[in-house]
Design a protein around this motif. Structure first.
Motif, PDB file in Angstrom:
ATOM      1  N   ARG A 170       0.825  -1.212   0.000  1.00 13.12           N
ATOM      2  CA  ARG A 170       0.000   0.000   0.000  1.00 13.12           C
ATOM      3  C   ARG A 170       0.859   1.261   0.000  1.00 13.12           C
ATOM      4  O   ARG A 170       0.574   2.233  -0.746  1.00 13.12           O
ATOM      5  N   LEU A 171       1.934   1.311   0.792  1.00 11.20           N
ATOM      6  CA  LEU A 171       2.795   2.484   0.812  1.00 11.20           C
ATOM      7  C   LEU A 171       3.564   2.638  -0.500  1.00 11.20           C
ATOM      8  O   LEU A 171       3.815   3.769  -0.960  1.00 11.20           O
ATOM      9  N   HIS A 224      18.441  -3.382   3.853  1.00 11.22           N
ATOM     10  CA  HIS A 224      18.706  -3.487   2.411  1.00 11.22           C
ATOM     11  C   HIS A 224      18.806  -4.964   2.003  1.00 11.22           C
ATOM     12  O   HIS A 224      18.271  -5.371   0.969  1.00 11.22           O
ATOM     13  N   GLY A 225      19.522  -5.750   2.821  1.00 11.65           N
ATOM     14  CA  GLY A 225      19.662  -7.164   2.488  1.00 11.65           C
ATOM     15  C   GLY A 225      18.321  -7.883   2.537  1.00 11.65           C
ATOM     16  O   GLY A 225      18.027  -8.740   1.687  1.00 11.65           O
ATOM     17  N   ALA A 226      17.492  -7.573   3.528  1.00  7.91           N
ATOM     18  CA  ALA A 226      16.191  -8.231   3.634  1.00  7.91           C
ATOM     19  C   ALA A 226      15.280  -7.841   2.478  1.00  7.91           C
ATOM     20  O   ALA A 226      14.532  -8.680   1.948  1.00  7.91           O
ATOM     21  N   ALA A 227      15.361  -6.584   2.057  1.00 11.21           N
ATOM     22  CA  ALA A 227      14.536  -6.149   0.927  1.00 11.21           C
ATOM     23  C   ALA A 227      14.939  -6.869  -0.341  1.00 11.21           C
ATOM     24  O   ALA A 227      14.089  -7.238  -1.167  1.00 11.21           O
ATOM     25  N   ALA A 228      16.228  -7.094  -0.524  1.00  6.78           N
ATOM     26  CA  ALA A 228      16.685  -7.804  -1.713  1.00  6.78           C
ATOM     27  C   ALA A 228      16.212  -9.258  -1.718  1.00  6.78           C
ATOM     28  O   ALA A 228      16.014  -9.861  -2.790  1.00  6.78           O
ATOM     29  N   ARG A 229      16.002  -9.861  -0.557  1.00  4.84           N
ATOM     30  CA  ARG A 229      15.543 -11.252  -0.464  1.00  4.84           C
ATOM     31  C   ARG A 229      14.026 -11.359  -0.382  1.00  4.84           C
ATOM     32  O   ARG A 229      13.495 -12.454  -0.263  1.00  4.84           O
ATOM     33  N   GLY A 230      13.328 -10.223  -0.379  1.00  6.38           N
ATOM     34  CA  GLY A 230      11.879 -10.243  -0.351  1.00  6.38           C
ATOM     35  C   GLY A 230      11.287 -10.449   1.014  1.00  6.38           C
ATOM     36  O   GLY A 230      10.139 -10.904   1.135  1.00  6.38           O
ATOM     37  N   ILE A 231      12.019 -10.125   2.062  1.00  7.98           N
ATOM     38  CA  ILE A 231      11.531 -10.295   3.432  1.00  7.98           C
ATOM     39  C   ILE A 231      10.714  -9.070   3.807  1.00  7.98           C
ATOM     40  O   ILE A 231      11.118  -7.940   3.576  1.00  7.98           O
ATOM     41  N   SER A 232       9.546  -9.316   4.472  1.00  9.78           N
ATOM     42  CA  SER A 232       8.617  -8.220   4.755  1.00  9.78           C
ATOM     43  C   SER A 232       8.861  -7.571   6.098  1.00  9.78           C
ATOM     44  O   SER A 232       8.499  -6.412   6.304  1.00  9.78           O
ATOM     45  N   ILE A 292      10.031  -0.907   1.997  1.00 11.49           N
ATOM     46  CA  ILE A 292       9.122  -0.494   0.923  1.00 11.49           C
ATOM     47  C   ILE A 292       9.905  -0.551  -0.383  1.00 11.49           C
ATOM     48  O   ILE A 292      10.911   0.146  -0.550  1.00 11.49           O
ATOM     49  N   VAL A 293       9.450  -1.403  -1.293  1.00 12.48           N
ATOM     50  CA  VAL A 293      10.180  -1.668  -2.531  1.00 12.48           C
ATOM     51  C   VAL A 293       9.288  -1.280  -3.720  1.00 12.48           C
ATOM     52  O   VAL A 293       8.119  -1.692  -3.803  1.00 12.48           O
ATOM     53  N   ARG A 294       9.906  -0.517  -4.638  1.00 15.04           N
ATOM     54  CA  ARG A 294       9.216  -0.148  -5.887  1.00 15.04           C
ATOM     55  C   ARG A 294      10.139  -0.476  -7.050  1.00 15.04           C
ATOM     56  O   ARG A 294      11.294  -0.106  -7.066  1.00 15.04           O
ATOM     57  N   ALA A 295       9.584  -1.205  -7.978  1.00 15.41           N
ATOM     58  CA  ALA A 295      10.334  -1.593  -9.181  1.00 15.41           C
ATOM     59  C   ALA A 295      11.628  -2.309  -8.804  1.00 15.41           C
ATOM     60  O   ALA A 295      12.667  -2.118  -9.431  1.00 15.41           O
ATOM     61  N   GLY A 296      11.582  -3.124  -7.750  1.00 13.67           N
ATOM     62  CA  GLY A 296      12.742  -3.901  -7.337  1.00 13.67           C
ATOM     63  C   GLY A 296      13.783  -3.140  -6.557  1.00 13.67           C
ATOM     64  O   GLY A 296      14.837  -3.701  -6.243  1.00 13.67           O
ATOM     65  N   ALA A 297      13.544  -1.876  -6.208  1.00 12.33           N
ATOM     66  CA  ALA A 297      14.522  -1.055  -5.497  1.00 12.33           C
ATOM     67  C   ALA A 297      13.930  -0.599  -4.181  1.00 12.33           C
ATOM     68  O   ALA A 297      12.730  -0.268  -4.098  1.00 12.33           O
TER      69      ALA A 297
END
Length: 447
Positions: A51-52, A91-99, A112-117
């Motif tokens: 949502r964010l 940053h590492g958790a976002a790259a692995r898809g951890i919420s 919060i990830v947009r377009a993979g970043a």
């Protein structure tokens, strides 16, 4: 000196380490292969992040949604728009898809990830329970319980394996010590850790029965031999006395010939020699069969009484150290008395002067009592002391007085067998250079 470990201790630590290693390996396998569950909090965090991300370019909508999350959850919520201000682990958790990225039990980040970043994160305070003091006693209690359970398990297995072997070793020691009737308790098969170990005990019992039967047969045979040999010897001596009585009172031999009385005396000496050899052989065999009946008594008092019974000359002078005068040890008085008698006879027969007393010393050396008989003769020939206790081994003529004789080479052999049957050892040596004579004696264990 390093003391070797027992089989029981080795088995205990082997099983203890094996069980502990198995537990650790199982725990690692479970942890490594268990799939990570998706909890309700992770689903909520994923929805909030999505949502964010959708309203990231609309600041008003983003602030309104953050306020809504704050009102609904009651947590302290902050929106971080600069990804450089976030911890590296986010940053590492976002790259692995951890919420959800926990910083501590009360502080988390929702990337919060947009377009993979990674563009930011929602920081939440007071998310979990407030950590209490570290319960170190619980960890100690848990470790104690684990080690206690492992020790009981390993000790049980080690006892099941080692106890039968220890019992078998005890049976072998009792049997070797002269208790020929002692057997290993085989009992019921299920009491043994393995049938193979029980078969060893059964085989030992069969061997012990055969050895006991053989020893009993030898004893019976020796008794029969003693009777069969000594009976004709006794009759020969009676006939010898009859022949001596029938000699003319003044029977004389022709010049150059021996008299009949002298010839009869020689025959009597030979009969006595045969009887003495027979008695020595029976004593050697008896002591070799471990026929020892030990009784605990004061040793020095017994030895003093025993040496007093010895005929002289020479007299016997007993010198006992202060630490052994009241010492009581287990020994067979009859057998050991024969050993002491043989030592004194040996000293008298090999050059000790009648006018000087035989010196018998008693001393203690740690766990043994040492008895030494010192004579003043010429000593042992070179290389003979090491063989003095072998049967039928005699020294050369320089050590024997013709008027007394040095026996038949069995006296010291009997001493060694009697002493070894008591768990001790016999020894013989010349006195150090500058002193005449030899020292022959034995050592007995105190317990």
């Amino acid at each position: 000196m390093h003391r070797p470990r027992t089989l029981r201790s080795r088995l205990f630590w082997w099983f203890f380490g094996t069980i502990l290693l198995a537990i650790l390996t199982g725990t690692l396998v479970v942890i490594g292969t268990r799939p990570e569950p998706i909890t309700g909090a992770e689903i909520m965090a994923h929805n909030v992040s999505t949502r964010l991300a959708d309203s990231w370019d609309q600041p008003e909508a983003t602030r309104a949604y953050v306020g809504e999350v704050r009102d609904v959850t009651g947590f302290e919520v902050h929106l971080v728009r600069d990804p450089h201000k976030l911890p590296p682990r986010v940053h590492g958790a976002a790259a692995r898809g951890i919420s959800i990225v926990p910083e501590n039990p009360q502080h988390i980040f929702i990337p919060i990830v947009r377009a993979g970043a990674l563009v930011g994160a929602l920081e939440m305070e007071k998310f979990g329970p407030r950590p209490g003091p570290w319960p170190w006693w619980r960890l100690v209690l848990a470790l104690v319980l684990v080690f206690t359970v492992l020790s009981l398990m390993a000790g049980r297995v080690a006892n099941l394996i080692a106890r039968p072997l220890e019992q078998l070793a005890h049976a072998a020691d009792r049997f070797g010590g002269g208790d020929l009737a002692f057997r290993a308790d085989v009992g019921r098969a299920r009491r043994w850790v393995a049938l193979e170990v029980r078969e060893v005990a059964v085989s030992f019992n069969r061997m012990a029965e055969r050895v006991e039967a053989m020893v009993r047969g030898q004893r019976e045979l020796l008794g029969a031999i003693s009777h069969e040999l000594r009976s004709p010897l006794g009759r020969a001596r009676v006939a010898l006395e009859i022949a001596r009585d029938r000699l003319p009172p003044a029977a004389a031999a022709p010049p150059g010939d021996r008299s009949p009385a002298s010839a009869l005396d020689d025959v009597e000496k030979q009969l006595l020699a045969v009887d003495g050899i027979l008695g020595d052989l029976l004593d050697v065999t008896r002591t070799g069969l471990a026929d020892v009946r030990k009784e605990t008594r004061p040793f020095v008092d017994w030895l003093r009484a025993r040496t007093t019974e010895e005929p002289g000359p020479p007299a016997v002078l007993l010198d006992a150290a202060a630490d052994v005068r009241d010492l009581a040890i287990p020994f067979d008085g009859k057998l050991l008395g024969r050993a002491v008698h043989n030592l004194l006879i040996n000293a008298r027969a090999h050059g000790h002067p009648d006018e000087r007393p035989l010196e018998v010393t008693v001393a203690r050396d740690r766990a043994v009592v040492r008895v030494v008989v010192r004579d003043r003769g010429p000593g042992f020939p070179a290389g003979f002391a090491e063989r003095a206790f072998e049967p039928f081994v005699r020294g050369d003529a320089a050590r024997a007085r013709p008027t007394v004789g040095a026996g038949y080479g069995l006296g010291l052999a009997i001493v060694r067998r009697i002493v070894e049957a008591h768990g001790g050892k016999a020894f013989a040596r010349n006195v150090e250079p500058g002193g005449a004579g030899a020292e022959v004696g034995f050592e007995l264990p105190v317990a």
